[in-house]
Design a protein around this motif. Structure first.
Motif, PDB file in Angstrom:
ATOM      1  N   TYR A  87       0.821  -1.220   0.000  1.00  0.00           N
ATOM      2  CA  TYR A  87       0.000   0.000   0.000  1.00  0.00           C
ATOM      3  C   TYR A  87       0.851   1.264   0.000  1.00  0.00           C
ATOM      4  O   TYR A  87       0.416   2.309  -0.508  1.00  0.00           O
ATOM      5  CB  TYR A  87      -0.979  -0.002   1.177  1.00  0.00           C
ATOM      6  CG  TYR A  87      -2.051  -1.049   1.037  1.00  0.00           C
ATOM      7  CD1 TYR A  87      -2.993  -0.981   0.009  1.00  0.00           C
ATOM      8  CD2 TYR A  87      -2.118  -2.132   1.905  1.00  0.00           C
ATOM      9  CE1 TYR A  87      -3.964  -1.956  -0.144  1.00  0.00           C
ATOM     10  CE2 TYR A  87      -3.090  -3.111   1.763  1.00  0.00           C
ATOM     11  CZ  TYR A  87      -4.009  -3.015   0.740  1.00  0.00           C
ATOM     12  OH  TYR A  87      -4.968  -3.984   0.593  1.00  0.00           O
ATOM     13  N   THR A  88       2.060   1.166   0.552  1.00  0.00           N
ATOM     14  CA  THR A  88       2.967   2.315   0.465  1.00  0.00           C
ATOM     15  C   THR A  88       3.248   2.633  -1.004  1.00  0.00           C
ATOM     16  O   THR A  88       3.225   3.790  -1.426  1.00  0.00           O
ATOM     17  CB  THR A  88       4.275   2.019   1.221  1.00  0.00           C
ATOM     18  OG1 THR A  88       3.974   1.780   2.594  1.00  0.00           O
ATOM     19  CG2 THR A  88       5.236   3.197   1.127  1.00  0.00           C
ATOM     20  N   ARG A  89       3.505   1.576  -1.780  1.00  0.00           N
ATOM     21  CA  ARG A  89       3.763   1.814  -3.209  1.00  0.00           C
ATOM     22  C   ARG A  89       2.518   2.310  -3.922  1.00  0.00           C
ATOM     23  O   ARG A  89       2.610   3.122  -4.844  1.00  0.00           O
ATOM     24  CB  ARG A  89       4.284   0.534  -3.859  1.00  0.00           C
ATOM     25  CG  ARG A  89       5.580   0.085  -3.212  1.00  0.00           C
ATOM     26  CD  ARG A  89       6.323  -0.910  -4.043  1.00  0.00           C
ATOM     27  NE  ARG A  89       7.338  -1.560  -3.209  1.00  0.00           N
ATOM     28  CZ  ARG A  89       8.441  -2.101  -3.685  1.00  0.00           C
ATOM     29  NH1 ARG A  89       8.693  -2.074  -4.977  1.00  0.00           N
ATOM     30  NH2 ARG A  89       9.310  -2.679  -2.859  1.00  0.00           N
ATOM     31  N   VAL A  90       1.360   1.840  -3.489  1.00  0.00           N
ATOM     32  CA  VAL A  90       0.106   2.294  -4.121  1.00  0.00           C
ATOM     33  C   VAL A  90      -0.072   3.796  -3.899  1.00  0.00           C
ATOM     34  O   VAL A  90      -0.303   4.552  -4.847  1.00  0.00           O
ATOM     35  CB  VAL A  90      -1.102   1.518  -3.553  1.00  0.00           C
ATOM     36  CG1 VAL A  90      -2.415   2.136  -4.029  1.00  0.00           C
ATOM     37  CG2 VAL A  90      -1.028   0.046  -3.964  1.00  0.00           C
ATOM     38  N   VAL A  91       0.029   4.225  -2.646  1.00  0.00           N
ATOM     39  CA  VAL A  91      -0.250   5.644  -2.367  1.00  0.00           C
ATOM     40  C   VAL A  91       0.891   6.548  -2.827  1.00  0.00           C
ATOM     41  O   VAL A  91       0.676   7.735  -3.075  1.00  0.00           O
ATOM     42  CB  VAL A  91      -0.548   5.899  -0.868  1.00  0.00           C
ATOM     43  CG1 VAL A  91      -1.767   5.096  -0.423  1.00  0.00           C
ATOM     44  CG2 VAL A  91       0.647   5.581   0.013  1.00  0.00           C
ATOM     45  N   ASN A  92       2.099   6.002  -2.954  1.00  0.00           N
ATOM     46  CA  ASN A  92       3.229   6.804  -3.423  1.00  0.00           C
ATOM     47  C   ASN A  92       3.271   6.927  -4.948  1.00  0.00           C
ATOM     48  O   ASN A  92       4.032   7.736  -5.476  1.00  0.00           O
ATOM     49  CB  ASN A  92       4.555   6.193  -2.957  1.00  0.00           C
ATOM     50  CG  ASN A  92       4.888   6.550  -1.511  1.00  0.00           C
ATOM     51  OD1 ASN A  92       4.300   7.467  -0.941  1.00  0.00           O
ATOM     52  ND2 ASN A  92       5.828   5.829  -0.927  1.00  0.00           N
ATOM     53  N   THR A 109      -5.800   4.730   1.066  1.00  0.00           N
ATOM     54  CA  THR A 109      -4.962   5.467   2.019  1.00  0.00           C
ATOM     55  C   THR A 109      -5.190   4.948   3.441  1.00  0.00           C
ATOM     56  O   THR A 109      -4.243   4.787   4.221  1.00  0.00           O
ATOM     57  CB  THR A 109      -5.257   6.973   1.950  1.00  0.00           C
ATOM     58  OG1 THR A 109      -4.998   7.419   0.612  1.00  0.00           O
ATOM     59  CG2 THR A 109      -4.380   7.756   2.913  1.00  0.00           C
ATOM     60  N   ASP A 110      -6.451   4.684   3.772  1.00  0.00           N
ATOM     61  CA  ASP A 110      -6.735   4.110   5.093  1.00  0.00           C
ATOM     62  C   ASP A 110      -6.044   2.756   5.242  1.00  0.00           C
ATOM     63  O   ASP A 110      -5.487   2.448   6.308  1.00  0.00           O
ATOM     64  CB  ASP A 110      -8.242   3.950   5.304  1.00  0.00           C
ATOM     65  CG  ASP A 110      -8.917   5.257   5.727  1.00  0.00           C
ATOM     66  OD1 ASP A 110      -8.210   6.265   5.903  1.00  0.00           O
ATOM     67  OD2 ASP A 110     -10.156   5.255   5.878  1.00  0.00           O
ATOM     68  N   LEU A 111      -6.093   1.950   4.196  1.00  0.00           N
ATOM     69  CA  LEU A 111      -5.455   0.634   4.282  1.00  0.00           C
ATOM     70  C   LEU A 111      -3.945   0.771   4.461  1.00  0.00           C
ATOM     71  O   LEU A 111      -3.326   0.033   5.241  1.00  0.00           O
ATOM     72  CB  LEU A 111      -5.806  -0.214   3.048  1.00  0.00           C
ATOM     73  CG  LEU A 111      -7.066  -1.088   3.184  1.00  0.00           C
ATOM     74  CD1 LEU A 111      -8.271  -0.329   3.708  1.00  0.00           C
ATOM     75  CD2 LEU A 111      -7.391  -1.788   1.882  1.00  0.00           C
ATOM     76  N   TYR A 112      -3.362   1.717   3.731  1.00  0.00           N
ATOM     77  CA  TYR A 112      -1.933   2.023   3.936  1.00  0.00           C
ATOM     78  C   TYR A 112      -1.680   2.379   5.404  1.00  0.00           C
ATOM     79  O   TYR A 112      -0.771   1.833   6.050  1.00  0.00           O
ATOM     80  CB  TYR A 112      -1.521   3.164   3.001  1.00  0.00           C
ATOM     81  CG  TYR A 112      -0.338   3.973   3.480  1.00  0.00           C
ATOM     82  CD1 TYR A 112       0.967   3.495   3.347  1.00  0.00           C
ATOM     83  CD2 TYR A 112      -0.529   5.226   4.089  1.00  0.00           C
ATOM     84  CE1 TYR A 112       2.043   4.239   3.805  1.00  0.00           C
ATOM     85  CE2 TYR A 112       0.539   5.968   4.535  1.00  0.00           C
ATOM     86  CZ  TYR A 112       1.826   5.470   4.405  1.00  0.00           C
ATOM     87  OH  TYR A 112       2.885   6.203   4.866  1.00  0.00           O
ATOM     88  N   ASN A 113      -2.501   3.290   5.932  1.00  0.00           N
ATOM     89  CA  ASN A 113      -2.339   3.703   7.336  1.00  0.00           C
ATOM     90  C   ASN A 113      -2.391   2.497   8.270  1.00  0.00           C
ATOM     91  O   ASN A 113      -1.537   2.325   9.146  1.00  0.00           O
ATOM     92  CB  ASN A 113      -3.449   4.672   7.744  1.00  0.00           C
ATOM     93  CG  ASN A 113      -3.346   6.029   7.062  1.00  0.00           C
ATOM     94  OD1 ASN A 113      -2.279   6.439   6.615  1.00  0.00           O
ATOM     95  ND2 ASN A 113      -4.472   6.725   6.978  1.00  0.00           N
ATOM     96  N   HIS A 114      -3.443   1.682   8.089  1.00  0.00           N
ATOM     97  CA  HIS A 114      -3.667   0.588   9.025  1.00  0.00           C
ATOM     98  C   HIS A 114      -2.541  -0.444   8.963  1.00  0.00           C
ATOM     99  O   HIS A 114      -2.085  -0.938   9.999  1.00  0.00           O
ATOM    100  CB  HIS A 114      -4.999  -0.106   8.729  1.00  0.00           C
ATOM    101  CG  HIS A 114      -6.191   0.802   8.804  1.00  0.00           C
ATOM    102  ND1 HIS A 114      -7.431   0.442   8.319  1.00  0.00           N
ATOM    103  CD2 HIS A 114      -6.334   2.061   9.283  1.00  0.00           C
ATOM    104  CE1 HIS A 114      -8.291   1.450   8.511  1.00  0.00           C
ATOM    105  NE2 HIS A 114      -7.644   2.433   9.094  1.00  0.00           N
ATOM    106  N   GLU A 115      -2.112  -0.768   7.755  1.00  0.00           N
ATOM    107  CA  GLU A 115      -1.098  -1.826   7.641  1.00  0.00           C
ATOM    108  C   GLU A 115       0.249  -1.340   8.174  1.00  0.00           C
ATOM    109  O   GLU A 115       1.009  -2.131   8.748  1.00  0.00           O
ATOM    110  CB  GLU A 115      -0.977  -2.317   6.188  1.00  0.00           C
ATOM    111  CG  GLU A 115      -2.281  -2.788   5.544  1.00  0.00           C
ATOM    112  CD  GLU A 115      -3.025  -3.916   6.257  1.00  0.00           C
ATOM    113  OE1 GLU A 115      -2.571  -4.369   7.323  1.00  0.00           O
ATOM    114  OE2 GLU A 115      -4.081  -4.341   5.738  1.00  0.00           O
TER     115      GLU A 115
END
Lengths: 252, 274
Positions: A87-92, A109-115
């Motif tokens: 998810y870091t790569r997704v949001v970046n 973005t929420d999923l990035y945060n949570h993971e």
């Protein structure tokens, strides 16, 4: 009964575990591994087998997740590292804002945060237990998503779906191997959030349908999957996202 | 009761109107077949169960104080009875559930019915009888004539279910097969909760214990949900340098919190005719 080679680690002090692992487990020199013999191991599962006493750490030149509660926590830490990195790569991604609509961006973005929160929790919790032996804490794994196009909405969402469904199955299957109630409750606190993620991602792919808890994943008894660590690790290996080799010799 | 004020508050809130656009895109998906729910249920669980009898839950409801594997499943079955009847009644009520949402609630209903069957099989003679439910909570609600109230109650039941199963996990730690099954139900309830919350225009996860401006009376269903201390780790203060900053609220969203058996029982009892 099965025979298992037991490796005794003779620690030589300083070595750079991270760069060592990047070598793909080929380098053995310097880690001081000493083969001491074999023992019989009743492979009955649960918390009372010799496997449960195996700490995470480098064996035969490769990091092994270990057994028992710490092995399960380290296994979860590895999975959370994968999810957080994805998810870091997704949001970046430069095209994040153009590939996904506003609702999708908010969810991803929420999923990035949570993971990331889950990953950092495990890093801290495991490091706390192993504070005198930091080399036994799983290092930062390396990832490579090959041909996955982060500009491809469907490819990203389908990968997210696979990761979240896998996470649910992994935690469901791992719970029985935890012997410390506090750890079991923590796993429960996390798995339901992973299931909430899975449902949301599935609904983005098939809006308003039954897919959020579809018959392709929930069985006729209304049960989500629960797979053993060995099954999950095999499935995750097949994705070929994790490039750092590790073993799980003491997990079921 | 606090929960009634709470549910009233969010059946009246304006965010009920913030429905997503997903309903418009429904028509391409047909209705589910119901055959899957009728598939044979393996009841082998019952035989691997309890060597001891529960401290008899012979009446319609149970006291949630025992903290045994049996009491854990009995509480679960009561909650599943409640959900099962709630959705079955709603689906049978003409004009209540819009066609765009029927596939969702047919799927949820199918699962709750399966959970009832599964738990009855697991508990065998220890299964409590199905209580008589009053989903109006003594005239307070009208969920089968008011879709917004139906959705609000559905959310409350699903989030309560997630929290209640979680609270019973440790009571099942000595029964690995049952623990696994309970976890497998628990995550399905969480899928349901996510979907219903999102139908209501909310996030699928729970930010703090704040459901969009409801009063502190929400404590019954969401008490403790804002917790950010996980085994001493502060989930609301995570620094990340490889990506966007992590907001503090993500800490509580990332973890669902358990309800005790007594807390879950108190919520269920609001809808049970004593």
């Amino acid at each position: 009964m099965k025979k298992k080679v037991e490796v005794k680690e003779v620690r030589t002090g300083l070595h750079n575990r991270r760069s060592f692992l990047k070598l793909g487990g080929l380098a053995v020199a310097g880690t001081g591994l000493l083969l001491v013999g074999c023992n019989n191991d009743d492979d009955g599962g649960g918390g009372n087998t010799p496997d449960a006493n195996q700490l995470p750490g480098i064996r035969n030149g490769v990091f092994d997740l270990g057994g028992g509660d710490l092995g399960i926590l380290t296994y979860a830490y590895a999975l959370e590292q994968l999810e957080a990195d994805f998810y870091t790569r997704v949001v970046n991604s430069n095209s994040f804002g153009s590939t996904f609509n506003a609702e999708e961006q908010q969810i991803l973005t929420d999923l990035y945060n949570h993971e990331v929160v889950h990953r950092e929790f495990f890093r801290t919790a495991i490091s706390g237990v192993l504070q005198d032996e930091p080399d036994r804490v799983l290092p930062d794994l390396q990832f490579n998503y090959g041909g996955l196009n982060f500009n491809d909405r469907l490819a990203v969402l389908n990968t997210a779906k696979a990761l979240e469904d896998t996470g649910v199955s992994a935690y469901n299957g791992a719970g029985r191997y935890l012997t410390t109630p506090d750890y079991l409750v923590i796993a429960g606190k996390i798995v339901s959030v992973e299931a909430r993620h899975a449902a949301a991602i599935r609904d983005l792919l098939n809006p308003g349908s039954a897919s959020f808890a579809g018959d392709d994943i929930v069985d006729a008894n209304g049960l989500d999957p629960a797979q053993m660590p060995s099954q999950i690790i095999s499935a995750v290996s097949d994705l070929e996202f994790i490039t750092t080799p590790f073993t799980a010799m003491y997990l079921e | 009761m606090n929960i009634i004020k709470f549910i009233e508050s969010f059946t009246n809130d304006s965010f009920l109107n913030a429905k997503g656009s997903r309903r418009e895109s429904f028509s391409q998906f047909g209705k589910l077949g119901s055959n899957a729910a009728m598939a044979a249920v393996p009841f082998g669980l019952a035989s691997m169960l309890f060597t001891q009898k529960a401290n008899a839950a012979s009446s319609a409801f149970l006291s949630a104080t025992a903290d045994t594997p049996t009491s854990a499943l009995q509480l679960a079955l009561i909650l599943e009875y409640l959900e099962d009847e709630f959705y079955a009644t709603a689906l049978d009520t003409n004009g209540l559930i819009p066609s765009a949402d029927r596939a969702v609630f047919e799927q949820i209903s199918q699962h709750e019915a399966a959970h009832v069957e599964f738990l009855m099989g697991a508990l065998d003679t220890d299964a409590p009888a199905k209580p008589t439910f009053d989903f109006t909570a003594n005239g307070t609600f009208d969920p089968f004539n008011n879709y917004d109230q139906f959705l609000a109650l559905s959310q409350a039941f699903e989030d309560t279910g997630v929290r209640a199963y979680k609270g019973q996990a440790a009571n099942l730690i000595t029964e690995p097969g049952l623990l696994t099954a309970a976890l497998q139900i628990h995550s399905v309830e969480a899928r349901h909760a996510s979907q219903v919350r999102r139908l209501r225009g909310l996030k699928g996860w729970i930010p703090g214990n704040d459901e969009g401006g409801h009063p502190a009376a929400a404590d019954a269903v969401y008490a403790g949900e804002a917790n950010t201390n996980q085994l001493g780790f502060n989930t609301a203060n995570v620094q990340e340098t490889n990506g966007p900053a992590i907001p503090a609220i993500a800490g509580s969203e990332s973890y669902d919190e358990p309800l005790t058996g007594q807390q879950a029982t108190n919520i269920a009892n609001l809808f049970i005719v004593q």
